[in-house]
Design a protein around this motif. Structure first.
Motif, PDB file in Angstrom:
ATOM      1  N   ALA A  47      40.833   0.320 -27.879  1.00  0.00           N
ATOM      2  CA  ALA A  47      40.031  -0.438 -28.776  1.00  0.00           C
ATOM      3  C   ALA A  47      40.775  -1.620 -29.522  1.00  0.00           C
ATOM      4  O   ALA A  47      40.211  -2.843 -29.674  1.00  0.00           O
ATOM      5  N   ALA A  48      41.988  -1.410 -29.565  1.00  0.00           N
ATOM      6  CA  ALA A  48      42.826  -2.654 -30.181  1.00  0.00           C
ATOM      7  C   ALA A  48      42.927  -3.681 -28.976  1.00  0.00           C
ATOM      8  O   ALA A  48      42.868  -4.758 -29.317  1.00  0.00           O
ATOM      9  N   CYS A  49      43.001  -3.237 -27.563  1.00  0.00           N
ATOM     10  CA  CYS A  49      43.073  -4.129 -26.540  1.00  0.00           C
ATOM     11  C   CYS A  49      41.717  -4.777 -26.346  1.00  0.00           C
ATOM     12  O   CYS A  49      41.615  -5.939 -26.047  1.00  0.00           O
ATOM     13  N   SER A  50      40.696  -3.977 -26.788  1.00  0.00           N
ATOM     14  CA  SER A  50      39.378  -4.772 -26.487  1.00  0.00           C
ATOM     15  C   SER A  50      39.324  -5.943 -27.723  1.00  0.00           C
ATOM     16  O   SER A  50      38.542  -6.880 -27.446  1.00  0.00           O
ATOM     17  N   GLN A  51      39.601  -5.666 -28.916  1.00  0.00           N
ATOM     18  CA  GLN A  51      39.516  -6.573 -30.039  1.00  0.00           C
ATOM     19  C   GLN A  51      40.260  -7.698 -29.734  1.00  0.00           C
ATOM     20  O   GLN A  51      40.048  -8.822 -29.982  1.00  0.00           O
ATOM     21  N   LEU A  52      41.759  -7.410 -29.046  1.00  0.00           N
ATOM     22  CA  LEU A  52      42.447  -8.644 -28.746  1.00  0.00           C
ATOM     23  C   LEU A  52      41.767  -9.401 -27.436  1.00  0.00           C
ATOM     24  O   LEU A  52      41.849 -10.596 -27.587  1.00  0.00           O
ATOM     25  N   TYR A  53      41.081  -8.805 -26.788  1.00  0.00           N
ATOM     26  CA  TYR A  53      40.660  -9.541 -25.686  1.00  0.00           C
ATOM     27  C   TYR A  53      39.491 -10.471 -26.090  1.00  0.00           C
ATOM     28  O   TYR A  53      39.387 -11.572 -25.771  1.00  0.00           O
ATOM     29  N   TYR A  54      38.741  -9.906 -26.893  1.00  0.00           N
ATOM     30  CA  TYR A  54      37.220 -10.736 -27.444  1.00  0.00           C
ATOM     31  C   TYR A  54      37.508 -11.389 -28.571  1.00  0.00           C
ATOM     32  O   TYR A  54      36.798 -12.090 -29.102  1.00  0.00           O
ATOM     33  N   ARG A  62      30.791  -4.587 -31.051  1.00  0.00           N
ATOM     34  CA  ARG A  62      30.673  -3.210 -30.897  1.00  0.00           C
ATOM     35  C   ARG A  62      31.439  -2.838 -29.611  1.00  0.00           C
ATOM     36  O   ARG A  62      31.202  -3.336 -28.535  1.00  0.00           O
ATOM     37  N   PHE A  63      31.957  -1.746 -29.709  1.00  0.00           N
ATOM     38  CA  PHE A  63      32.811  -0.926 -28.657  1.00  0.00           C
ATOM     39  C   PHE A  63      31.719  -0.589 -27.382  1.00  0.00           C
ATOM     40  O   PHE A  63      30.708  -0.199 -27.849  1.00  0.00           O
ATOM     41  N   PRO A  64      31.980  -0.450 -26.216  1.00  0.00           N
ATOM     42  CA  PRO A  64      31.016   0.258 -25.245  1.00  0.00           C
ATOM     43  C   PRO A  64      31.021   1.667 -25.755  1.00  0.00           C
ATOM     44  O   PRO A  64      31.693   2.425 -26.582  1.00  0.00           O
ATOM     45  N   ASP A  65      29.747   2.298 -25.251  1.00  0.00           N
ATOM     46  CA  ASP A  65      29.136   3.687 -25.769  1.00  0.00           C
ATOM     47  C   ASP A  65      30.105   4.669 -25.363  1.00  0.00           C
ATOM     48  O   ASP A  65      30.409   5.523 -26.272  1.00  0.00           O
TER      49      ASP A  65
END
Length: 362
Positions: A244-251, A257-260
């Protein structure tokens, strides 16, 4: 008012009387049922009961709602609290509360008290679920029922309009809804590691050396499998947070919203962690039982006989002794830390901690 004379109706009357309310019970056989209710509660015929009260708990089955149609004129303008549940999830197209509202359009129907049991009502809010889920299309009626719940010692939770009644009625019928995925995950991991350890410790020695080690299956193989499952499950608790942290940094934002699949994974972390602790605790118990096995005693005697034949006076190996002492000591500390994580994951404990305290423990 309480309509009905079953277990739930009796428990409800007991709790209402104990909370200081004046209770009138409506029954088709008041003389026969009067002895089942508290002496402070008035037990009379249904038609007489509904005339004397403004709030009525309908504690009868959905199939019997139609028997109250003769009382429609008397019930007009009153608040009906539907406490019923179904025997199956989504058994009917509409919820019981919606069906009751359709039968008595002149009444205000509130769904509530269906998620608490008769036992909880009798023993009080201290010994069961404290939350009472309430929904209705009428705000004033919801407020009235919520105040009654508070006086009874429960915590009312506003679930919105009557459309929520269907979901509220399904809650008592669901068996551990948040645990299905974690349990299947744990069972899948257990089967994988168990199969590997079975091949490694039992089948391989038999194929290569013709040694029969089937006796290891009930305890040794299981005991080797449990910590593997515990380690993987524990890693699966913290891995989604990293993703989740990597996703936030990437975007570049934390509001996306995170993937389901990641969202569901994050929601199941608590259950996965508790199952990890369960496997670790079982591993500790199994490990304590290892010296108690008959096979272990036979192997000990066999080793002692070999030493006597070879006239060995001592078999002390300093390195092995230290390795085992440190191994057990670290294992105890690890289990203690995992116990701390498990305890702080329980809602009653977690709710008493602020965010900084919870983060510190993690």
């Amino acid at each position: 008012g309480v309509l009905g004379s079953g277990d739930f109706a009796r428990s409800l009357a007991v709790r209402l009387v104990g909370s200081g309310f004046k209770v009138v019970v409506g029954s088709r056989n008041p003389k026969r049922k009067a002895s089942l209710f508290p002496a402070a509660a008035e037990v009379t015929f249904q038609a007489e009961a509904v005339k004397k009260v403004d709030v009525i708990f309908v504690a009868i089955f959905r199939e019997h709602y139609s028997t109250l149609c003769d009382l429609a004129d008397v019930l007009a303008g009153k608040i009906l609290v539907d406490v019923s549940n179904n025997t199956e999830i989504n058994h009917h197209k509409e919820s019981n509360a919606e069906y009751l509202a359709s039968l008595f359009p002149a009444c205000t129907v509130v769904k509530g008290f269906n998620v608490v049991s008769a036992w909880t009502l009798q023993s009080g809010a201290r010994d069961g679920n404290k939350q009472v889920l309430i929904c209705s299309n009428n705000q004033e009626a919801k407020r009235t029922v919520a105040e009654i719940a508070q006086v009874m010692g429960f915590t009312p939770v506003d679930m919105g309009c009557m459309l929520s009644a269907r979901e509220i009625e399904n809650i008592p019928l669901r068996l551990l809804p948040a645990w299905k995925i974690p349990i299947f995950l744990a069972l899948g991991l257990f089967l994988c590691f168990f199969t590997y350890n079975l091949i490694r410790q039992v089948i391989h020695p038999y194929v290569r050396e013709q040694k029969n080690k089937l006796y290891k299956i009930p305890i040794e193989v299981v005991n080797t499998t449990l910590p593997c499952v515990s380690y993987v499950m524990l890693s699966l608790v913290y891995l989604p947070g990293v993703l989740a942290a990597c996703s936030q940094l990437y975007y570049g934002t934390k509001y996306r919203r995170f993937p389901d699949w990641l969202d569901q994974w994050l929601l199941h972390r608590k259950q996965i962690g508790l199952l990890s602790f369960f496997c670790a605790a079982l591993h500790a118990v199994y490990s304590l039982c290892l010296p108690m096995r008959r096979s272990h005693r036979y192997l000990l005697i066999e080793t002692a006989v070999k030493q006597a034949v070879e006239k060995k006076m001592t078999v002390w190996v300093e390195e092995e002794v230290w390795r085992m002492e440190i191994y057990i000591s670290v294992g105890i500390i690890a289990l203690g830390l995992l116990s701390l994580l498990a305890i702080t994951s329980l809602p009653s404990i977690a709710n008493s901690l602020n965010w900084r305290e919870f983060s510190f423990i993690q």
